[in-house]
Motif scaffolding. Structure first.
Motif, PDB file in Angstrom:
ATOM      1  N   ILE A 224     -66.751  48.447   2.780  1.00  0.00           N
ATOM      2  CA  ILE A 224     -65.810  49.608   2.765  1.00  0.00           C
ATOM      3  C   ILE A 224     -64.236  49.176   2.902  1.00  0.00           C
ATOM      4  O   ILE A 224     -63.852  48.583   3.791  1.00  0.00           O
ATOM      5  CB  ILE A 224     -66.196  50.278   3.843  1.00  0.00           C
ATOM      6  N   VAL A 225     -63.455  49.539   1.825  1.00  0.00           N
ATOM      7  CA  VAL A 225     -62.196  48.915   1.917  1.00  0.00           C
ATOM      8  C   VAL A 225     -61.264  49.258   3.121  1.00  0.00           C
ATOM      9  O   VAL A 225     -60.482  48.569   3.640  1.00  0.00           O
ATOM     10  CB  VAL A 225     -61.355  49.238   0.828  1.00  0.00           C
ATOM     11  N   SER A 226     -61.528  50.285   3.808  1.00  0.00           N
ATOM     12  CA  SER A 226     -60.725  50.900   4.922  1.00  0.00           C
ATOM     13  C   SER A 226     -61.322  50.140   6.101  1.00  0.00           C
ATOM     14  O   SER A 226     -60.490  50.082   7.073  1.00  0.00           O
ATOM     15  CB  SER A 226     -60.783  52.170   5.319  1.00  0.00           C
ATOM     16  N   ASN A 227     -62.500  49.233   6.267  1.00  0.00           N
ATOM     17  CA  ASN A 227     -62.657  48.630   7.215  1.00  0.00           C
ATOM     18  C   ASN A 227     -62.522  46.934   7.069  1.00  0.00           C
ATOM     19  O   ASN A 227     -62.902  46.480   7.950  1.00  0.00           O
ATOM     20  CB  ASN A 227     -64.167  48.746   7.439  1.00  0.00           C
ATOM     21  N   ASN A 228     -61.702  46.766   5.973  1.00  0.00           N
ATOM     22  CA  ASN A 228     -61.603  45.184   5.845  1.00  0.00           C
ATOM     23  C   ASN A 228     -59.961  45.083   5.444  1.00  0.00           C
ATOM     24  O   ASN A 228     -59.390  45.944   4.821  1.00  0.00           O
ATOM     25  CB  ASN A 228     -62.541  44.829   4.847  1.00  0.00           C
ATOM     26  N   ALA A 229     -59.679  43.772   5.389  1.00  0.00           N
ATOM     27  CA  ALA A 229     -58.192  43.604   4.898  1.00  0.00           C
ATOM     28  C   ALA A 229     -58.616  43.327   3.646  1.00  0.00           C
ATOM     29  O   ALA A 229     -59.372  42.575   2.788  1.00  0.00           O
ATOM     30  CB  ALA A 229     -57.822  42.073   5.590  1.00  0.00           C
ATOM     31  N   MET A 230     -57.659  44.061   2.729  1.00  0.00           N
ATOM     32  CA  MET A 230     -57.863  43.939   1.175  1.00  0.00           C
ATOM     33  C   MET A 230     -56.353  43.603   0.813  1.00  0.00           C
ATOM     34  O   MET A 230     -55.254  44.121   1.161  1.00  0.00           O
ATOM     35  CB  MET A 230     -58.028  45.351   0.617  1.00  0.00           C
TER      36      MET A 230
ATOM     37  N   ARG B  51     -51.713  29.885  -6.519  1.00  0.00           N
ATOM     38  CA  ARG B  51     -51.990  31.417  -6.294  1.00  0.00           C
ATOM     39  C   ARG B  51     -51.157  31.733  -4.917  1.00  0.00           C
ATOM     40  O   ARG B  51     -51.074  30.856  -4.248  1.00  0.00           O
ATOM     41  CB  ARG B  51     -53.653  31.656  -5.821  1.00  0.00           C
ATOM     42  N   GLU B  52     -50.739  33.136  -5.197  1.00  0.00           N
ATOM     43  CA  GLU B  52     -49.753  33.618  -3.984  1.00  0.00           C
ATOM     44  C   GLU B  52     -50.055  34.736  -3.546  1.00  0.00           C
ATOM     45  O   GLU B  52     -50.722  35.740  -4.599  1.00  0.00           O
ATOM     46  CB  GLU B  52     -48.142  33.396  -4.504  1.00  0.00           C
ATOM     47  N   LEU B  53     -49.906  35.162  -2.313  1.00  0.00           N
ATOM     48  CA  LEU B  53     -50.165  36.495  -1.824  1.00  0.00           C
ATOM     49  C   LEU B  53     -49.050  37.497  -2.367  1.00  0.00           C
ATOM     50  O   LEU B  53     -47.936  37.163  -2.032  1.00  0.00           O
ATOM     51  CB  LEU B  53     -50.372  36.648  -0.155  1.00  0.00           C
ATOM     52  N   VAL B  54     -49.522  38.398  -2.716  1.00  0.00           N
ATOM     53  CA  VAL B  54     -48.373  39.702  -3.145  1.00  0.00           C
ATOM     54  C   VAL B  54     -48.401  40.514  -1.995  1.00  0.00           C
ATOM     55  O   VAL B  54     -47.104  41.170  -1.619  1.00  0.00           O
ATOM     56  CB  VAL B  54     -48.808  40.336  -4.598  1.00  0.00           C
ATOM     57  N   ALA B  55     -49.534  41.240  -1.630  1.00  0.00           N
ATOM     58  CA  ALA B  55     -49.439  42.301  -0.839  1.00  0.00           C
ATOM     59  C   ALA B  55     -50.906  42.312  -0.127  1.00  0.00           C
ATOM     60  O   ALA B  55     -51.784  41.983  -0.876  1.00  0.00           O
ATOM     61  CB  ALA B  55     -49.059  43.802  -1.406  1.00  0.00           C
ATOM     62  N   VAL B  56     -50.988  42.778   1.230  1.00  0.00           N
ATOM     63  CA  VAL B  56     -52.129  42.898   1.929  1.00  0.00           C
ATOM     64  C   VAL B  56     -52.270  44.233   2.907  1.00  0.00           C
ATOM     65  O   VAL B  56     -50.992  44.832   3.254  1.00  0.00           O
ATOM     66  CB  VAL B  56     -52.304  41.882   2.663  1.00  0.00           C
ATOM     67  N   ILE B  57     -53.071  44.954   2.980  1.00  0.00           N
ATOM     68  CA  ILE B  57     -53.377  46.386   3.778  1.00  0.00           C
ATOM     69  C   ILE B  57     -54.649  45.936   4.579  1.00  0.00           C
ATOM     70  O   ILE B  57     -55.660  45.451   4.216  1.00  0.00           O
ATOM     71  CB  ILE B  57     -53.281  47.457   3.012  1.00  0.00           C
ATOM     72  N   ILE B  58     -54.430  46.031   5.844  1.00  0.00           N
ATOM     73  CA  ILE B  58     -55.517  45.785   7.001  1.00  0.00           C
ATOM     74  C   ILE B  58     -55.828  47.141   7.478  1.00  0.00           C
ATOM     75  O   ILE B  58     -54.995  48.112   7.332  1.00  0.00           O
ATOM     76  CB  ILE B  58     -54.991  44.581   7.835  1.00  0.00           C
TER      77      ILE B  58
ATOM     78  N   ARG C   2     -54.616  52.609  -0.493  1.00  0.00           N
ATOM     79  CA  ARG C   2     -56.142  52.455  -0.773  1.00  0.00           C
ATOM     80  C   ARG C   2     -56.181  54.084  -0.689  1.00  0.00           C
ATOM     81  O   ARG C   2     -55.736  54.809  -0.004  1.00  0.00           O
ATOM     82  CB  ARG C   2     -56.930  51.644   0.181  1.00  0.00           C
ATOM     83  N   ASP C   3     -57.553  54.274  -1.281  1.00  0.00           N
ATOM     84  CA  ASP C   3     -58.145  55.577  -1.366  1.00  0.00           C
ATOM     85  C   ASP C   3     -59.509  55.517  -0.821  1.00  0.00           C
ATOM     86  O   ASP C   3     -60.370  54.877  -1.461  1.00  0.00           O
ATOM     87  CB  ASP C   3     -58.143  55.922  -2.920  1.00  0.00           C
ATOM     88  N   ASN C   4     -59.782  55.948   0.489  1.00  0.00           N
ATOM     89  CA  ASN C   4     -60.885  55.498   1.052  1.00  0.00           C
ATOM     90  C   ASN C   4     -62.243  56.601   0.196  1.00  0.00           C
ATOM     91  O   ASN C   4     -63.161  55.854   0.321  1.00  0.00           O
ATOM     92  CB  ASN C   4     -60.653  56.110   2.455  1.00  0.00           C
ATOM     93  N   ALA C   5     -61.809  57.660  -0.051  1.00  0.00           N
ATOM     94  CA  ALA C   5     -63.008  58.309  -0.913  1.00  0.00           C
ATOM     95  C   ALA C   5     -63.352  57.634  -2.114  1.00  0.00           C
ATOM     96  O   ALA C   5     -64.541  57.633  -2.657  1.00  0.00           O
ATOM     97  CB  ALA C   5     -62.277  59.662  -1.105  1.00  0.00           C
TER      98      ALA C   5
END
Length: 120
Positions: A28-34, A45-52, A71-74
Motif C-alpha cells: 500500500i503506497v500510502s503506508n510506505n516510503a515511495m 543512480r540518484e534520488l529525485v524525489a521521495v514521499i513518506i 500519490r493517489d491512494n485509491a
C-alpha cells in the motif's frame, strides 16, 4: 509479491512536461516510503524525489520547483510530474518502495524503469 510498474516516459523537448506513473501491487503506497530515482548513462543512480507516510515530500536540489511527487491512494499509484524539463534530466527513471518488513528491516523494491529523453 511486490510489483512496481512505471509508465509515462518518452521523448520531450526542453521546457516540456511529462508525468510518470508507478502502479504498485503487493504493498500500500500510502503506508510506505515511495521514491523516484534516475540513472543516466555513465552516472550513478540518484534520488529525485521521495514521499513518506505522513511526511512532506523531499526533492533533489536539481529538480526543486520543477518536479512534484504525489500519490493517489485509491489507485495505489505514485506520480512524478516533471515540468520545465532540461536536457540533463535525460535518464531512466525508476520507482522505488522502501518497505519495513515484519522484523523491522527495510526491503527495497524497484520497478523496471522508464526512459525519459529531453532533446530538441
Amino acid at each position: 509479491q511486490v510489483q512496481l510498474a512505471e509508465s509515462g516516459g518518452g521523448l520531450v523537448q526542453p521546457g516540456g512536461s511529462l508525468r510518470l506513473s508507478c502502479a504498485a501491487s503487493g504493498i500500500i503506497v500510502s503506508n510506505n516510503a515511495m521514491g523516484w530515482y534516475r540513472q543516466a548513462p555513465g552516472k550513478q543512480r540518484e534520488l529525485v524525489a521521495v514521499i513518506i507516510s505522513g511526511g512532506s515530500p523531499n526533492y533533489a536540489d536539481s529538480v526543486k520547483g520543477r518536479f512534484t511527487i504525489s500519490r493517489d491512494n485509491a489507485e495505489n499509484t505514485v506520480y512524478l510530474q516533471m515540468n520545465s524539463l532540461k536536457t540533463e534530466d535525460t535518464a531512466v527513471y525508476l520507482c522505488n518502495a522502501d518497505v519495513v518488513n515484519r522484523w523491522g528491516r527495510h526491503d527495497a523494491y524497484w520497478g523496471q524503469g522508464t526512459q525519459v529523453t529531453v532533446s530538441s
